[in-house]
Design a protein around this motif. Structure first.
Motif, PDB file in Angstrom:
ATOM      1  N   HIS B 269       0.743  -1.257   0.000  1.00 24.17           N
ATOM      2  CA  HIS B 269       0.000   0.000   0.000  1.00 24.17           C
ATOM      3  C   HIS B 269       0.768   1.297   0.000  1.00 24.17           C
ATOM      4  CE1 HIS B 269      -3.478  -2.455   0.299  1.00 24.17           C
ATOM      5  NE2 HIS B 269      -4.210  -1.389   0.121  1.00 24.17           N
ATOM      6  N   PHE B 322      -5.998  -7.753  -5.871  1.00 24.90           N
ATOM      7  CA  PHE B 322      -5.894  -8.602  -4.681  1.00 24.90           C
ATOM      8  C   PHE B 322      -5.877 -10.109  -4.977  1.00 24.90           C
ATOM      9  CE2 PHE B 322      -8.165 -10.722  -1.094  1.00 24.90           C
ATOM     10  CZ  PHE B 322      -7.172 -10.583  -0.138  1.00 24.90           C
ATOM     11  N   CYS B 343      -3.365  -6.199   2.861  1.00 24.26           N
ATOM     12  CA  CYS B 343      -3.861  -7.006   1.732  1.00 24.26           C
ATOM     13  C   CYS B 343      -2.833  -7.984   1.175  1.00 24.26           C
ATOM     14  CB  CYS B 343      -4.414  -6.127   0.614  1.00 24.26           C
ATOM     15  SG  CYS B 343      -5.747  -5.105   1.208  1.00 24.26           S
ATOM     16  N   GLY B 453     -12.931  -0.398  -4.040  1.00 24.88           N
ATOM     17  CA  GLY B 453     -12.871  -1.574  -3.178  1.00 24.88           C
ATOM     18  C   GLY B 453     -12.197  -2.790  -3.777  1.00 24.88           C
ATOM     19  N   CYS B 454     -12.282  -3.834  -2.962  1.00 26.51           N
ATOM     20  CA  CYS B 454     -11.433  -5.016  -3.067  1.00 26.51           C
ATOM     21  C   CYS B 454     -11.916  -6.038  -4.087  1.00 26.51           C
ATOM     22  CB  CYS B 454     -11.472  -5.716  -1.714  1.00 26.51           C
ATOM     23  SG  CYS B 454     -11.633  -4.590  -0.322  1.00 26.51           S
ATOM     24  N   CYS B 484      -8.757  -1.795  -5.962  1.00 23.52           N
ATOM     25  CA  CYS B 484      -8.799  -2.967  -6.822  1.00 23.52           C
ATOM     26  C   CYS B 484      -9.872  -2.871  -7.890  1.00 23.52           C
ATOM     27  CB  CYS B 484      -8.959  -4.220  -5.976  1.00 23.52           C
ATOM     28  SG  CYS B 484      -7.423  -4.601  -5.104  1.00 23.52           S
ATOM     29  N   CYS B 526      -6.439   3.234  -2.275  1.00 25.06           N
ATOM     30  CA  CYS B 526      -7.546   3.306  -1.305  1.00 25.06           C
ATOM     31  C   CYS B 526      -7.535   4.619  -0.523  1.00 25.06           C
ATOM     32  CB  CYS B 526      -7.486   2.147  -0.330  1.00 25.06           C
ATOM     33  SG  CYS B 526      -7.533   0.555  -1.119  1.00 25.06           S
ATOM     34  N   MET B 562     -14.110  -6.729   0.732  1.00 26.60           N
ATOM     35  CA  MET B 562     -13.821  -7.759   1.730  1.00 26.60           C
ATOM     36  C   MET B 562     -13.136  -7.175   2.962  1.00 26.60           C
ATOM     37  SD  MET B 562     -10.341  -8.631   1.874  1.00 26.60           S
ATOM     38  CE  MET B 562      -9.067  -7.667   1.107  1.00 26.60           C
ATOM     39  N   SER B 563     -12.416  -6.043   2.831  1.00 26.53           N
ATOM     40  CA  SER B 563     -11.571  -5.607   3.950  1.00 26.53           C
ATOM     41  C   SER B 563     -12.304  -4.671   4.902  1.00 26.53           C
ATOM     42  CB  SER B 563     -10.318  -4.910   3.423  1.00 26.53           C
ATOM     43  OG  SER B 563     -10.664  -3.644   2.928  1.00 26.53           O
ATOM     44  N   LYS B 565     -11.096  -1.987   5.762  1.00 23.65           N
ATOM     45  CA  LYS B 565     -10.883  -0.656   5.187  1.00 23.65           C
ATOM     46  C   LYS B 565     -12.071  -0.256   4.316  1.00 23.65           C
ATOM     47  CE  LYS B 565      -6.929  -1.839   3.409  1.00 23.65           C
ATOM     48  NZ  LYS B 565      -5.846  -1.640   2.449  1.00 23.65           N
TER      49      LYS B 565
HETATM   50  S1  SF4 Z   1      -8.200  -2.830   0.577  1.00 21.90           S
HETATM   51 FE1  SF4 Z   1      -9.357  -3.781  -0.991  1.00 21.90          FE
HETATM   52  S2  SF4 Z   1      -9.141  -2.328  -2.696  1.00 21.90           S
HETATM   53 FE2  SF4 Z   1      -7.512  -1.860  -1.311  1.00 21.90          FE
HETATM   54  S3  SF4 Z   1      -5.796  -3.106  -2.088  1.00 21.90           S
HETATM   55 FE3  SF4 Z   1      -6.836  -4.279  -0.481  1.00 21.90          FE
HETATM   56  S4  SF4 Z   1      -8.168  -5.578  -1.651  1.00 21.90           S
HETATM   57 FE4  SF4 Z   1      -7.604  -3.915  -2.978  1.00 21.90          FE
END
Ligand code: SF4
Ligand code: SF4
Lengths: 72, 656
Positions: B269, B322, B343, B453-454, B484, B526, B562-563, B565
């Motif tokens: 990140h 991810f 992640c 998001g993820c 993502c 993010c 999913m996270s 965050k």
């Molecule tokens: S928090 Fe979600 S969007 Fe951000 S890198 Fe991780 S998986 Fe990807």
């Protein structure tokens, strides 16, 4: 920004210096389009840009849709 | 039962590597998701393990409506109700997410201050204009002071925001005035970034706050401290240090890996170390060293949000999002995967052991047993970066056979910061959001959606992202993307101007073609969701579309979240007045009251609310319906239906 000075023939005189274009030719494309921040080089230019370009936050006169509001 | 096996991804390169993993006997996230179903009690927020009298499970009765007697019984050993338990779990997710973003912000602020004081060789202030901008925002004197002097004040002020104890965050001042006032009225203006997160941990401890509404209110306060605080500080200071993003051309997907070169993937990140790796990988000595090991050069690429950071500023290719982290290693072509925080699946180390890849952890906060640890020292960042790149190069000769890199890379244009959007729409002499607002008012653009998001292994990789975004742009909704989702959109070819003609509705396509932008704008990582907040604020401040974000025809979504965050991000979108739809699963359905509060009552309080819809097309329709509702309230719904009369039609009218 740097001003361009151009030399031009003048009637009855030799060449005179005039202020050249202050805009860029054509529409920037590709990578050139991305390089806009490099165009402002002095601190004054940058501050002036912030006052006009980011007027939503930095101009005394600009309130947009918030002009009716008393300041927060 | 000869059912055809469903593919796990909509991306062909990923499908091929999932098959290769199976052949190579490698266990991946997709296998584990099949083998282990989510716990039905925990997934709806009906399980508490906040003390050792539990874990307590308080599920709804199966197959029938809950009776008042059932409800009485749905309590933990300590007496906590299902509402309290669901709300506590939910805001603990907010706390986890806000902490992750904000600790990232703190790391940036610490480095920033070290750079300003000349204690971090290799780094410098790259964007003086953004430095001025932040100084103006935070009331720091500019005058004739040097950039470093100004930066020291900015760095100290930024760091102080994390530990601030009272008042409100200075970064809240960026928000629309009406929103700031509303937060004050509701008592949710964060006092300090860390304080609100700590208070969540306190209030969710056994026997403290047991009123679900009061708990959820604290969740709002901490989330605002993330989006309008920690994340925003991260974005602003990163822009000053590394440059405010402007449009760059990059490539995406696993096909960016190159067989003949040393492949280094930077995953995680924070851009602090990766910026240095980008610089070091171009050093002639490093390229020579790579050649001496039989490689043709060094090929850098990114994964997850680090990828977005270095793409936005340097055009470095993105290898994937991810769910593609293990698959990249399965190619057999990755010589090192360098990770920092967030992640990062622990299993990349196990997968790496089947090939030759070296996993290099770099943060003292995030280690993985078995991985090589080369700690990133910000005071000597170049040294750390060189050691990492060398380790990768030296690993190149250890490649085993069977290298397979599927697919071709896809082009993408990224780098749409708020500043750049403003410039692109109005030009250097009158940068402006006016053209955007005008086109929203005249209906060419129906509205704007932030889709972020993820990925989530419980649903098909990238399917929700791409289907939702396509449906939105088809209906003339301009999409702003990060995280993502942005990578999924890039892989599907949506981040190029040509995508407007192919996928966007007529109105949106016209605008994109005129301005020369894609119908989906990549705003970054993010933490850069804070850019979406600023863009929305600029639309408000430009005028003509109400005087608060909640009045705008906008919506937000995270179709494959999913996270924790993601929950924090959603919560600050909602607290900023945005209707926000999540897919996959919803973590409070174990309590009707808590869910109703988030989905309905929050709208009355904040003008924005949550929603849940696992079908991405239906979710897109919900967003469009909300956008239309806002257009109607603004009185601009007619604009979309206006018909231009030609002479013949006029004559017909006259004849009537
Ligand atoms: S928090 Fe979600 S969007 Fe951000 S890198 Fe991780 S998986 Fe990807
Ligand atoms: S805090 Fe209460 S509900 Fe939670 S585990 Fe302890 S006894 Fe059970």
């Amino acid at each position: 920004m740097e001003y361009k000075i151009e030399k031009k023939p003048a009637p009855g005189r030799d060449e005179v210096e005039v202020l050249g274009d202050t805009f860029e030719e054509g529409t920037p494309e590709g990578e050139e389009l991305g390089k806009w921040r490099q165009k402002l080089d002095s601190r004054e230019d940058k501050l002036r840009y912030l006052q006009s370009g980011e007027r939503y936050w930095f101009s005394e006169e600009w309130f947009g849709s918030e002009k009716r509001k008393t300041p927060a | 039962m000869a059912e055809e096996k469903e593919t796990k991804s909509i991306d062909q390169a990923s499908i091929e590597l999932i098959e290769k993993a199976a052949k190579d006997g490698v266990n991946t996230v997709f296998d584990r998701a099949d083998a282990m179903k989510p716990c039905p009690i925990g997934s709806v927020g009906s399980c508490c393990k906040n003390c050792s009298m539990g874990p307590c499970r308080v599920p709804l009765p199966k197959g029938r409506e809950e009776t008042p007697e059932d409800k009485q019984k749905r309590r933990g050993v300590c007496g906590a109700t299902a509402e309290t338990i669901a709300a506590r779990n939910f805001i603990r997710m907010v706390a986890g997410g806000a902490a992750a973003h904000s600790d990232h912000g703190r790391g940036v602020a610490e480095l920033f201050l070290a750079v300003a004081k000349g204690k971090a060789p290799g780094y410098e202030i790259k964007d003086e204009q953004k430095l001025m901008q932040v100084a103006l925002d935070w009331g720091i004197e500019i005058g004739d002071r040097s950039n470093n002097e100004i930066a020291v004040d900015i760095g100290e002020k930024a760091l102080a925001e994390f530990g601030r104890q009272e008042g409100e965050l200075i970064t809240l001042r960026k928000a629309p005035l009406k929103r700031q006032e509303l937060w004050r009225q509701q008592g949710v203006s964060p006092r300090g970034i860390d304080r609100e997160i700590v208070e969540i941990m306190h209030r969710t401890h056994i026997g403290v706050d047991q009123d679900y509404k009061n708990l959820l209110k604290q969740g709002v306060r901490a989330a605002i401290g993330d989006g309008w605080g920690g994340s925003m500080i991260a974005t602003e200071l990163q822009d000053i240090l590394f440059g405010t993003p402007a449009p760059v051309l990059g490539k995406a997907n696993l096909g960016v890996l190159e067989k003949d070169k040393v492949n280094i993937i930077i995953h995680g990140h924070e851009p602090l170390l990766s910026e240095m790796i980008v610089a070091v990988a171009q050093e002639p000595e490093m390229i020579e060293l790579a050649k001496s090991k039989g490689a043709k050069g060094i090929n850098l690429s990114g994964m997850c949000c680090t990828a977005n950071e270095i793409l936005m500023r340097h055009g470095v290719a993105i290898a994937g999002n991810f769910l593609q982290q293990e698959l990249a290693i399965v190619t057999g072509a990755v010589d090192a995967m360098v990770v920092d925080v967030q992640c990062i699946m622990q299993s990349i180390q196990t997968v790496a052991e089947c090939y030759h890849t070296k996993i290099i952890t770099t943060s003292p906060k995030a280690k993985i047993p078995g991985a090589v640890h080369i700690e990133f020292d910000e005071h000597d960042a170049l040294k750390s970066a060189r050691e990492i790149v060398k380790t990768a190069i030296e690993n190149f000769p250890n490649r085993k056979g069977g290298v397979y890199i599927p697919g071709e890379p896809v082009n993408q244009i990224a780098g749409f910061s708020h500043e750049t959007i403003n410039y692109l729409l109005g030009g250097l002499f009158r940068a402006s959001y006016r053209p955007l607002n005008d086109n929203i008012i005249n209906g060419r653009i129906r509205g704007v959606a932030g889709v972020v998001g993820c990925n989530n292994a419980r649903v098909k990789h990238n399917e929700g992202h791409v289907n939702m975004v396509k449906e939105l742009i088809k209906n003339d909704v301009l999409v702003l993307t990060t995280g993502c989702n942005a990578i999924a959109c890039a892989e599907a070819g949506l981040l190029v101007p040509e995508a407007a003609r192919e996928f966007a509705g007529k109105g949106l396509a016209e605008v994109c073609e005129t301005v020369g932008i894609p119908p989906v704008l990549h705003l970054g990582s993010c933490v850069d969701n804070s850019r979406i907040l600023i863009a929305a604020t600029a639309v408000v401040k430009d005028g003509g579309l109400g005087d608060d974000i909640s009045e705008l025809p906008v919506a937000g979504a995270a179709p494959e979240w999913m996270s924790e965050k993601a929950i924090s991000i959603g919560q600050y979108f909602v607290a900023s007045g945005v209707y926000t739809v999540f897919g996959v699963t919803w973590p409070t359905t174990g309590s009707k009251e808590v869910t109703d509060f988030l989905f309905k009552e929050m709208e009355e309080m904040y003008g924005g609310m949550w929603d849940f819809e696992p079908d991405p097309i239906r979710a897109a329709h919900l967003m469009i319906a909300h956008i239309d509702k806002k257009r109607k309230a603004l009185g601009i719904d007619k604009a979309r239906e206006r018909v231009l009369y030609d002479m013949e039609m006029r004559r017909e009218l006259d004849a009537v």
